[in-house]
Design a protein around this motif. Structure first.
Motif, short mmCIF file in Angstrom:
data_model
loop_
_atom_site.label_atom_id
_atom_site.label_comp_id
_atom_site.label_asym_id
_atom_site.label_seq_id
_atom_site.Cartn_x
_atom_site.Cartn_y
_atom_site.Cartn_z
N ALA A 10 0.84 -1.20 0.00
CA ALA A 10 0.00 0.00 0.00
C ALA A 10 0.87 1.25 0.00
N ASP A 11 1.97 1.21 0.73
CA ASP A 11 2.86 2.38 0.79
C ASP A 11 3.40 2.74 -0.59
N SER A 12 3.79 1.75 -1.36
CA SER A 12 4.32 2.04 -2.70
C SER A 12 3.23 2.58 -3.62
N LEU A 13 2.01 2.10 -3.44
CA LEU A 13 0.90 2.57 -4.27
C LEU A 13 0.61 4.04 -4.03
N PHE A 14 0.71 4.47 -2.78
CA PHE A 14 0.41 5.86 -2.45
C PHE A 14 1.28 6.83 -3.25
N GLY A 15 2.51 6.43 -3.58
CA GLY A 15 3.43 7.33 -4.27
C GLY A 15 3.31 7.35 -5.78
N LEU A 16 2.51 6.45 -6.36
CA LEU A 16 2.46 6.34 -7.82
C LEU A 16 1.84 7.55 -8.52
N PRO A 17 0.75 8.15 -8.00
CA PRO A 17 0.19 9.30 -8.71
C PRO A 17 1.18 10.46 -8.89
N ALA A 18 2.02 10.69 -7.88
CA ALA A 18 3.00 11.76 -7.98
C ALA A 18 4.04 11.43 -9.06
N LEU A 19 4.45 10.16 -9.14
CA LEU A 19 5.40 9.76 -10.18
C LEU A 19 4.79 9.95 -11.56
N LEU A 20 3.52 9.61 -11.70
CA LEU A 20 2.84 9.79 -12.98
C LEU A 20 2.75 11.26 -13.34
N ARG A 21 2.31 12.06 -12.39
CA ARG A 21 2.09 13.49 -12.65
C ARG A 21 3.39 14.20 -13.02
N ASN A 22 4.48 13.80 -12.39
CA ASN A 22 5.77 14.44 -12.67
C ASN A 22 6.26 14.18 -14.09
N GLU A 23 5.76 13.11 -14.70
CA GLU A 23 6.22 12.74 -16.05
C GLU A 23 5.24 13.14 -17.15
N PRO A 53 -8.23 -8.03 -3.38
CA PRO A 53 -7.47 -7.42 -2.28
C PRO A 53 -6.27 -8.23 -1.83
N GLU A 54 -6.23 -9.51 -2.18
CA GLU A 54 -5.13 -10.36 -1.72
C GLU A 54 -3.78 -9.94 -2.32
N ARG A 55 -3.77 -9.12 -3.37
CA ARG A 55 -2.50 -8.69 -3.95
C ARG A 55 -1.96 -7.41 -3.31
N ILE A 56 -2.69 -6.84 -2.37
CA ILE A 56 -2.25 -5.61 -1.70
C ILE A 56 -1.72 -5.95 -0.32
N ASP A 57 -0.48 -5.55 -0.07
CA ASP A 57 0.20 -5.85 1.19
C ASP A 57 0.06 -4.64 2.11
N PHE A 58 -0.70 -4.80 3.19
CA PHE A 58 -0.92 -3.70 4.13
C PHE A 58 0.07 -3.80 5.28
N LYS A 59 1.07 -2.94 5.25
CA LYS A 59 1.97 -2.83 6.40
C LYS A 59 1.72 -1.49 7.05
N LEU A 60 0.46 -1.31 7.44
CA LEU A 60 0.03 -0.04 8.00
C LEU A 60 -0.82 -0.31 9.23
N ASN A 61 -1.02 0.70 10.04
CA ASN A 61 -1.96 0.61 11.14
C ASN A 61 -3.33 1.00 10.61
N ILE A 62 -4.12 -0.01 10.27
CA ILE A 62 -5.38 0.24 9.58
C ILE A 62 -6.55 -0.15 10.48
N THR A 63 -7.54 0.71 10.54
CA THR A 63 -8.79 0.42 11.22
C THR A 63 -9.84 0.15 10.17
N THR A 64 -10.45 -1.02 10.22
CA THR A 64 -11.47 -1.39 9.25
C THR A 64 -12.84 -1.11 9.82
N HIS A 65 -13.64 -0.38 9.07
CA HIS A 65 -15.00 -0.05 9.49
C HIS A 65 -15.98 -0.81 8.61
N GLY A 66 -17.02 -1.33 9.23
CA GLY A 66 -18.03 -2.07 8.47
C GLY A 66 -18.95 -1.12 7.74
#
Length: 282
Positions: free
Chosen positions: A143-156, A269-282
Motif C-alpha cells: 500500500a505504501d508504494s501505491l500511495f506514491g504512484l500518482p506523484a510519479l505519474l504526474r511528474n512525467e 485485495p489479496e495482492r495488496i500488502d498492508f503494512k500499516l496501522n489500519i482500522t477497518t470499518h463495516g
C-alpha cells in the motif's frame, strides 16, 4: 512530440477582463490501421480501424490495438510496421509474417473509434468480451508504494502540463519503478500505446506489473490490460460497474480513487500488502 500539440488563439473571459492570447491544444487526428497478412504468394491488405488519437507512438498504438483486439498474439507475429502520412492521411500498415494467421473471426472488423470510446466499432454485445483467460498471478504490491504512484505519474506528464487535455497510462514493475508512460487524448489509445511499447521491448506478458490510469477505469481499459496479463490496475478516478465486474471475473486487482494517500479496492485485495496501522470499518 511537437506534432502532439496545436497552437491557437483564444479569448479569455474573466469577471473583470477579456484578453486575446495564444493557447496550446492537444492534437487530435485520425490514424488508419491497415493489416497485410496471408501467405507470401497471396498477401491481402485489409483496413482494420480508424481511431482518433494524439499523433506520436503510432507504431506502438497499431501493434497494441491489434493485440488487445485479439487479432495478433504478440510482437513475433509482426514482420514490420510502415507509417505513411501526408497532409490529410495518417496510416499505419502492419505487415504480419507470412506464416501468421490473423484472428479476425466472423466479426466485422471495421472499427471507427473516437478518442472517448474504445469499443464503438463493435457490432454485437458479444464482441466486447474479447477472449481473456483468468489471471493466476499472485504478485503483491505494498500500500505504501501505491500511495506514491500518482506523484510519479504526474511528474512525467509533460504533454498534460502543456495542454491540460490528455490522458495518461503508466506501467510500473513490482518494485514501483516507472517503466513506460504514454499520453493520448483517448484513454484507450494511451493503454494500447503502453502495450505496444511493452511488446516492442519484449516485456510481454506483463504478469509482474501494474497499470496506472490517470482518470477513470472503464471496461475497455480492463479488457486491454487483461489481454496483456496485467494483474493490478489502479485508477486515479472511479471505475465503472462493468470494469469492477470483469476485473473480478478475470481475477484482476482493481483500485480506484488512488490519490491523497488513499484508494478503494474493488477486486483482488489479496495482492495488496498492508503494512500499516489500519482500522477497518463495516
Amino acid at each position: 512530440m511537437t506534432n502532439a500539440i496545436v497552437h491557437t488563439r483564444v479569448t479569455k473571459v474573466a469577471v473583470e477582463s477579456i484578453t486575446d492570447t495564444s493557447d496550446i491544444l492537444a492534437a487530435e487526428e485520425p490514424l488508419e490501421i491497415r493489416l497485410v497478412h496471408g501467405p507470401s504468394h497471396n498477401r491481402r491488405q485489409q483496413n482494420i480501424s480508424v481511431t482518433m488519437r494524439t499523433p506520436g507512438e503510432d507504431m506502438e498504438l497499431a501493434a497494441g490495438f491489434l493485440f488487445t483486439e485479439g487479432i495478433i498474439s504478440g510482437q513475433d507475429d509482426i514482420q514490420e510496421i510502415i507509417l505513411s502520412e501526408d497532409k490529410d492521411d495518417h496510416i499505419a500498415t502492419v505487415h504480419l509474417k507470412p506464416g501468421v494467421t490473423a484472428q479476425l473471426g466472423n466479426t466485422a472488423r471495421n472499427f471507427t473509434a473516437t478518442a472517448a470510446c474504445g469499443v464503438c466499432g463493435k457490432t454485437a454485445i458479444s464482441d466486447i468480451h474479447t477472449a481473456v483467460s483468468v489471471n493466476d498471478n499472485d504478485i503483491r504490491f505494498s500500500a505504501d508504494s501505491l500511495f506514491g504512484l500518482p506523484a510519479l505519474l504526474r511528474n512525467e506528464q509533460a504533454l498534460f502540463d502543456t495542454t491540460g487535455g490528455l490522458h495518461a497510462a503508466a506501467l510500473f514493475d513490482n518494485s514501483g519503478h516507472l517503466l513506460i508512460l504514454r499520453e493520448d487524448i483517448g484513454r484507450h489509445n494511451a493503454v494500447d500505446k503502453i502495450i505496444g511499447a511493452a511488446m516492442a521491448q519484449h516485456l510481454m506478458p506483463l504478469k509482474n506489473h501494474l497499470l496506472l490510469l490517470s482518470g477513470r477505469a472503464g471496461f475497455e481499459l480492463i479488457q486491454k490490460a487483461a489481454m496483456a496479463k496485467i494483474p493490478v490496475i489502479a485508477a486515479i478516478g472511479a471505475p465503472s460497474s462493468m470494469a469492477v465486474k470483469m476485473a473480478a471475473q478475470w481475477n484482476i486487482t482493481l483500485l480506484g480513487f488512488l490519490k491523497e494517500q488513499r484508494f478503494n479496492i474493488y477486486s483482488g485485495p489479496e495482492r495488496i500488502d498492508f503494512k500499516l496501522n489500519i482500522t477497518t470499518h463495516g
